[in-house]
Design a protein around this motif. Structure first.
Motif, PDB file in Angstrom:
ATOM      1  N   ALA A 265      61.023  -3.345  86.769  1.00 36.46           N
ATOM      2  CA  ALA A 265      62.239  -2.916  85.987  1.00 36.46           C
ATOM      3  C   ALA A 265      62.917  -1.982  86.935  1.00 36.46           C
ATOM      4  N   LYS A 266      62.534  -1.523  88.069  1.00 32.74           N
ATOM      5  CA  LYS A 266      63.148  -0.700  88.896  1.00 32.74           C
ATOM      6  C   LYS A 266      63.664  -1.507  90.229  1.00 32.74           C
ATOM      7  N   PRO A 267      64.834  -1.332  90.680  1.00 29.87           N
ATOM      8  CA  PRO A 267      65.489  -1.853  91.833  1.00 29.87           C
ATOM      9  C   PRO A 267      64.772  -1.605  93.077  1.00 29.87           C
ATOM     10  N   CYS A 268      64.665  -2.469  93.844  1.00 30.86           N
ATOM     11  CA  CYS A 268      63.990  -2.535  95.265  1.00 30.86           C
ATOM     12  C   CYS A 268      62.760  -2.061  95.015  1.00 30.86           C
ATOM     13  N   GLU A 269      61.980  -1.882  94.034  1.00 28.89           N
ATOM     14  CA  GLU A 269      60.672  -1.664  94.120  1.00 28.89           C
ATOM     15  C   GLU A 269      59.698  -2.722  94.673  1.00 28.89           C
ATOM     16  N   LEU A 270      60.024  -4.035  94.434  1.00 33.63           N
ATOM     17  CA  LEU A 270      59.232  -5.035  94.844  1.00 33.63           C
ATOM     18  C   LEU A 270      59.380  -4.995  96.429  1.00 33.63           C
ATOM     19  N   ASN A 271      60.552  -5.004  96.887  1.00 32.22           N
ATOM     20  CA  ASN A 271      61.053  -4.989  98.332  1.00 32.22           C
ATOM     21  C   ASN A 271      60.121  -3.889  98.851  1.00 32.22           C
ATOM     22  N   ARG A 272      59.896  -2.826  98.463  1.00 35.86           N
ATOM     23  CA  ARG A 272      59.054  -1.509  98.683  1.00 35.86           C
ATOM     24  C   ARG A 272      57.299  -2.104  98.910  1.00 35.86           C
ATOM     25  N   PHE A 273      57.044  -2.626  98.034  1.00 37.31           N
ATOM     26  CA  PHE A 273      55.657  -2.780  97.926  1.00 37.31           C
ATOM     27  C   PHE A 273      55.613  -3.874  98.768  1.00 37.31           C
TER      28      PHE A 273
ATOM     29  N   ASP B  45      48.336   1.521  92.122  1.00 39.43           N
ATOM     30  CA  ASP B  45      49.511   1.441  90.739  1.00 39.43           C
ATOM     31  C   ASP B  45      50.141   2.755  90.465  1.00 39.43           C
ATOM     32  N   GLU B  46      49.825   3.850  91.137  1.00 40.63           N
ATOM     33  CA  GLU B  46      50.372   5.190  90.814  1.00 40.63           C
ATOM     34  C   GLU B  46      51.583   5.469  91.776  1.00 40.63           C
ATOM     35  N   LYS B  47      51.817   4.596  92.756  1.00 42.24           N
ATOM     36  CA  LYS B  47      52.893   4.455  93.484  1.00 42.24           C
ATOM     37  C   LYS B  47      54.084   3.624  93.060  1.00 42.24           C
TER      38      LYS B  47
ATOM     39  N   ALA C 115      51.793  -7.187  87.163  1.00 45.02           N
ATOM     40  CA  ALA C 115      51.370  -8.350  88.116  1.00 45.02           C
ATOM     41  C   ALA C 115      50.873  -9.579  87.080  1.00 45.02           C
ATOM     42  N   TYR C 116      51.106 -10.841  87.511  1.00 44.11           N
ATOM     43  CA  TYR C 116      50.552 -11.785  86.729  1.00 44.11           C
ATOM     44  C   TYR C 116      50.002 -12.889  87.741  1.00 44.11           C
ATOM     45  N   LEU C 117      49.083 -13.293  87.321  1.00 47.28           N
ATOM     46  CA  LEU C 117      48.391 -14.634  87.905  1.00 47.28           C
ATOM     47  C   LEU C 117      48.203 -15.942  87.268  1.00 47.28           C
TER      48      LEU C 117
ATOM     49  N   GLN D 204      55.382  -5.698 107.491  1.00 45.19           N
ATOM     50  CA  GLN D 204      56.544  -6.352 107.887  1.00 45.19           C
ATOM     51  C   GLN D 204      57.461  -6.222 106.787  1.00 45.19           C
ATOM     52  N   LYS D 205      58.802  -6.318 107.229  1.00 46.71           N
ATOM     53  CA  LYS D 205      59.894  -6.619 106.214  1.00 46.71           C
ATOM     54  C   LYS D 205      59.935  -7.912 105.793  1.00 46.71           C
ATOM     55  N   ILE D 206      59.748  -8.020 104.380  1.00 48.14           N
ATOM     56  CA  ILE D 206      60.008  -9.173 103.653  1.00 48.14           C
ATOM     57  C   ILE D 206      61.199  -9.191 102.860  1.00 48.14           C
ATOM     58  N   HIS D 207      62.004 -10.203 103.228  1.00 45.11           N
ATOM     59  CA  HIS D 207      63.412 -10.115 102.762  1.00 45.11           C
ATOM     60  C   HIS D 207      63.278 -10.942 101.411  1.00 45.11           C
ATOM     61  N   THR D 208      63.904  -9.962 100.212  1.00 44.53           N
ATOM     62  CA  THR D 208      64.159 -10.804  99.179  1.00 44.53           C
ATOM     63  C   THR D 208      65.481  -9.999  98.728  1.00 44.53           C
ATOM     64  N   GLU D 209      66.005 -10.862  97.625  1.00 42.63           N
ATOM     65  CA  GLU D 209      67.361 -10.458  97.355  1.00 42.63           C
ATOM     66  C   GLU D 209      67.546  -9.062  96.674  1.00 42.63           C
ATOM     67  N   GLU D 210      68.374  -8.396  97.473  1.00 44.02           N
ATOM     68  CA  GLU D 210      68.591  -7.060  97.026  1.00 44.02           C
ATOM     69  C   GLU D 210      68.495  -6.827  95.237  1.00 44.02           C
ATOM     70  N   GLY D 211      67.885  -5.823  94.716  1.00 43.40           N
ATOM     71  CA  GLY D 211      67.799  -5.548  93.767  1.00 43.40           C
ATOM     72  C   GLY D 211      66.891  -6.435  92.777  1.00 43.40           C
ATOM     73  N   THR D 212      66.116  -7.159  93.330  1.00 43.30           N
ATOM     74  CA  THR D 212      65.168  -8.245  92.963  1.00 43.30           C
ATOM     75  C   THR D 212      64.300  -7.653  91.773  1.00 43.30           C
ATOM     76  N   PHE D 213      64.194  -8.152  90.694  1.00 45.24           N
ATOM     77  CA  PHE D 213      63.163  -7.707  89.584  1.00 45.24           C
ATOM     78  C   PHE D 213      61.985  -8.609  89.487  1.00 45.24           C
ATOM     79  N   ARG D 214      61.893  -9.576  90.181  1.00 44.69           N
ATOM     80  CA  ARG D 214      60.831 -10.732  89.949  1.00 44.69           C
ATOM     81  C   ARG D 214      60.778 -11.411  91.360  1.00 44.69           C
ATOM     82  N   TRP D 215      59.387 -11.513  91.570  1.00 45.80           N
ATOM     83  CA  TRP D 215      59.021 -12.167  93.089  1.00 45.80           C
ATOM     84  C   TRP D 215      57.745 -13.244  92.517  1.00 45.80           C
ATOM     85  N   SER D 216      57.757 -14.256  93.115  1.00 44.69           N
ATOM     86  CA  SER D 216      56.855 -15.181  93.084  1.00 44.69           C
ATOM     87  C   SER D 216      56.409 -15.853  94.305  1.00 44.69           C
ATOM     88  N   SER D 217      55.099 -16.099  94.441  1.00 46.20           N
ATOM     89  CA  SER D 217      54.546 -17.070  95.749  1.00 46.20           C
ATOM     90  C   SER D 217      53.591 -18.036  94.971  1.00 46.20           C
TER      91      SER D 217
END
Length: 91
Positions: A11-19, A58-60, A65-67, A26-39
């Protein structure tokens, strides 16, 4: 053959980019403010690595996460991560 998909939500903007950029060193490019990422292209080993890294830190991060294994989605947390890794290793 099993099909694995890791999905990360925040729910936090840019949190996925940071992780993801710290996870991959390396820098993984995701859309700015992405709230969902899947691979859908991760191997069982890659799935276990990304999930265990996230839960070890998880404290950071404020990320859920879903599998998905063969279209069955399971929320991964501290209580079931060992079982999820065993399941991935057996697949």
């Amino acid at each position: 053959m099993n099909h694995f998909v890791v999905t990360l939500l925040s729910a936090k903007p840019c949190e996925l980019n940071r992780f993801l950029s710290q996870f991959s060193n390396q820098k993984i490019h995701t859309e700015e403010g992405t709230f969902r990422w899947s691979s859908p292209t991760l191997t069982a080993l890659d799935c276990s690595l990304i999930l265990s890294t996230l839960l070890d830190n998880d404290e950071k991060y404020q990320i859920e996460a879903y599998l998905s294994i063969n279209h069955h989605q399971i929320q991964v947390n501290q209580h079931n991560i060992d079982d999820m890794i065993k399941l991935l290793c057996l697949s």
